[in-house]
Design a protein around this motif. Structure first.
Motif: not given
Length: 191
Positions: A39-40, A54-64, A66-73, A101-108
């Motif tokens: 999880a994020a 500008a050069t970002p100060t942190a490395a990109p990751d799976c929560t950054t 894409i928009p925070a609203s998409v992560v929350a969704g 990104w997906g639901d890893y509690t089930t095969a899909t």
């Protein structure tokens, strides 16, 4: 099998709804003891901000990337992510990330894929040539060069027939499971 427009529309609707909700309410702090694996993580410091060029100060990751609203969704749906190095035609792009990104509690196969990496002009040219030699389709646009897998072999496509797609821009490459999905990849984060 084709990814339905309803699925893509649902993701964008979730993103828009989450953005509207977060604009009107504050988000309570998450309890890290209840966070599922992958999880994020809860942010421990303010998110970095960077203006255009500008050069970002942190490395990109799976929560950054894409928009925070998409992560929350996605999190509201119970989705988590798996991350790995971004690869183009099997070649790892240094400094890049690919997130599934997906639901890893089930095969899909119901997942969303996003990626981003810095790339030099030489590496971009080589990657584009390799993809074209593998049967990918090229489209030049004002935003950069799109390369998408052949619609004949794509597992899922958007409403324009694009499946897995790379966007090569000025010093970066974006990746998503559809061309429409590339709209969600935003690195460096908007200020």
């Amino acid at each position: 099998m084709t990814r339905s427009l309803a699925r893509i529309g649902a993701v964008l609707l979730i993103a828009a709804s989450a953005a509207a909700f977060t604009a009107c309410a504050s988000t309570p702090a998450a309890d890290p003891s209840n966070a599922p694996t992958g999880a994020a993580p809860a942010p421990t410091s303010p998110a970095p901000t960077a203006g255009p060029g500008a050069t970002p100060t942190a490395a990109p990751d799976c929560t950054t990337i894409i928009p925070a609203s998409v992560v929350a969704g996605f999190q509201k749906l119970g989705w988590t992510f798996k991350s790995e190095a971004l690869r183009i035609d099997g070649v790892e792009v240094t400094g890049g990330i690919q997130c599934t990104w997906g639901d890893y509690t089930t095969a899909t196969d119901h997942v969303q894929i996003f990626g981003w990496a810095p790339i030099t002009p030489t590496a971009a040219s080589t990657a584009q040539a390799d993809l074209l030699a593998s049967g990918w389709k090229r489209e030049d646009a004002a935003t950069g060069v799109y390369l998408t897998e052949s619609a004949a072999t794509a597992i899922a496509t958007d409403d324009q027939g694009f499946g897995l797609t790379y966007l090569f821009g000025d010093g970066f490459v974006k990746y998503a499971d559809t061309k429409q999905g590339l709209l969600l990849v935003q690195w460096p984060p908007a200020s």
